[in-house]
Design an enzyme around this catalytic site. Structure first.
Site, PDB file in Angstrom:
ATOM      1  N   SER A   2       0.814  -1.210   0.000  1.00  0.00           N
ATOM      2  CA  SER A   2       0.000   0.000   0.000  1.00  0.00           C
ATOM      3  C   SER A   2       0.848   1.262   0.000  1.00  0.00           C
ATOM      4  CB  SER A   2      -0.922   0.026   1.218  1.00  0.00           C
ATOM      5  OG  SER A   2      -1.824  -1.051   1.198  1.00  0.00           O
ATOM      6  N   ASP A  51      -5.782 -10.218   5.608  1.00  0.00           N
ATOM      7  CA  ASP A  51      -4.747 -10.208   6.637  1.00  0.00           C
ATOM      8  C   ASP A  51      -3.806 -11.385   6.403  1.00  0.00           C
ATOM      9  OD1 ASP A  51      -3.248 -10.271   8.996  1.00  0.00           O
ATOM     10  OD2 ASP A  51      -4.938  -9.671  10.247  1.00  0.00           O
ATOM     11  N   LYS A 101      13.108 -11.108  11.230  1.00  0.00           N
ATOM     12  CA  LYS A 101      13.652 -10.849   9.892  1.00  0.00           C
ATOM     13  C   LYS A 101      14.531 -12.008   9.422  1.00  0.00           C
ATOM     14  CE  LYS A 101      12.894  -7.972   7.619  1.00  0.00           C
ATOM     15  NZ  LYS A 101      11.743  -7.659   6.727  1.00  0.00           N
ATOM     16  N   TYR A 109      12.995  -8.524  16.820  1.00  0.00           N
ATOM     17  CA  TYR A 109      12.924  -8.134  15.407  1.00  0.00           C
ATOM     18  C   TYR A 109      13.940  -8.908  14.582  1.00  0.00           C
ATOM     19  CZ  TYR A 109      12.984  -5.208  11.212  1.00  0.00           C
ATOM     20  OH  TYR A 109      12.934  -4.761   9.903  1.00  0.00           O
ATOM     21  N   GLY A 134       7.316  -1.563  -0.863  1.00  0.00           N
ATOM     22  CA  GLY A 134       6.464  -2.468  -1.637  1.00  0.00           C
ATOM     23  C   GLY A 134       5.705  -1.737  -2.725  1.00  0.00           C
ATOM     24  N   LYS A 167      -4.171  -5.198   4.273  1.00  0.00           N
ATOM     25  CA  LYS A 167      -5.282  -4.880   5.164  1.00  0.00           C
ATOM     26  C   LYS A 167      -5.842  -3.480   4.947  1.00  0.00           C
ATOM     27  CE  LYS A 167      -5.008  -5.706   9.493  1.00  0.00           C
ATOM     28  NZ  LYS A 167      -4.495  -5.640  10.881  1.00  0.00           N
TER      29      LYS A 167
END
Length: 300
Positions: free
Chosen positions: A33, A88, A195, A191, A37, A56
């Site tokens: 969005s 989702d 990743k 995190y 990306g 989403k």
């Protein structure tokens, strides 16, 4: 909060056109969005790709620009075909529906781009377990599940001579010495685990799909990238002055997926490495602010 545009520098397009014609390529992306990306989707659409986005963001966020619908509009304005799939990545039914819808609308899946990712750089004691679960559900489980569900279609695409690929936006697992770097675990363990979990899917699926002709790679920015996530951090507005635009990663993805950087599988690549392989050495046009010393991205 409005993110800056991420144009492709005018001097590089011909170098990014590889032997694979992306016109009509059937792409399924998680997220998209906004940010990196979104920039990748628009870059591929500029070559005529079909882009399905599972996201989403059905309605506008009060602070963040862009929805899956505005992203699809941008894809179509760039020359591609867009498909918004509101869902989702954490929900199994939504992932299955995303793959089925893409196959139904586009006739198959040639490329999967695992772009969706959650970030929280908190130390271990400060990290809320709900945030830990969110990162692992989206980053690791989501990447695994979307790739897994699309695998039969990717195999078929490869058998049909369509150069099937999985591209995951995740970092290299080791440093130049071939070892895990403990500093990233010490800085933000939750995190880092999330990743690296994404990157492990690249290592594993590249092996699983090698005999089927499906290429699987990871791509990561060499420098900080100007995104809403960075701007929202303390001091983020100042940090992005020493960043590059999302267009540098988008152009690297375009070069990799079109074959302009050579055919690869099982590799952990930076945007700089891919663009250099495609013959693009001068990356100054990607800087948010010319003349500033760039901040290296984490994990490198």
């Amino acid at each position: 909060m409005t993110e800056p545009a991420a144009p492709t520098p005018a001097t590089t397009p011909t170098q990014l056109i590889g032997p694979r014609d992306l016109h009509g390529a059937r792409v399924l992306m998680s997220g998209g969005s906004r940010g990196i990306g979104h920039a990748i989707a628009v870059a591929l659409a500029g070559r005529g790709a079909h882009i399905a986005m599972l996201a989403k963001t059905d309605t506008p966020h009060p602070k963040l620009a862009g929805t899956v619908h505005t992203a699809v509009a941008d894809v179509e304005a760039a020359g591609g075909r867009g498909l918004a799939i509101v869902g989702d990545l954490r929900e199994d039914a939504d992932v299955l529906r995303a793959v089925d819808t893409t196959v139904s609308e586009f006739g198959g899946v040639d490329i999967v781009i695992n772009n969706a990712s959650a970030i929280d750089l908190s130390t271990t004691e400060a990290l809320d377990m709900k945030r830990y679960d969110l990162m692992h559900d989206i980053n690791v489980r989501g990447t695994f599940h979307l790739s897994k569900t699309a695998m039969p279609h990717l195999r078929q695409a490869a058998a049909d001579g369509r150069h099937a690929q999985i591209l995951t936006l995740s970092p290299p697992l080791t440093g130049a010495d071939g070892r895990l770097d403990p500093q990233w675990f010490g800085r933000h363990l939750g995190y880092t685990m999330a990743k690296y979990g994404m990157s492990m899917t690249t290592a594993g699926l590249a092996q699983e799909l090698a005999a089927d002709g499906v290429d699987v790679n990871s791509l990561w920015p060499a420098t900080l990238i100007d995104t809403a996530a960075i701007r929202a951090m303390p001091g983020g507005e100042e940090m992005i002055r020493s960043a590059r635009t999302p267009g540098v990663v988008a152009d690297a993805a375009l070069a990799l997926l079109s074959g302009a950087a050579g055919r690869r599988t099982g590799e952990f690549l930076t945007d700089e490495k891919v663009l250099a392989a495609a013959g693009v050495e001068d990356l100054s046009d990607y800087a948010v602010e010319h003349g500033r010393e760039l901040i290296p991205d984490i994990f490198l």
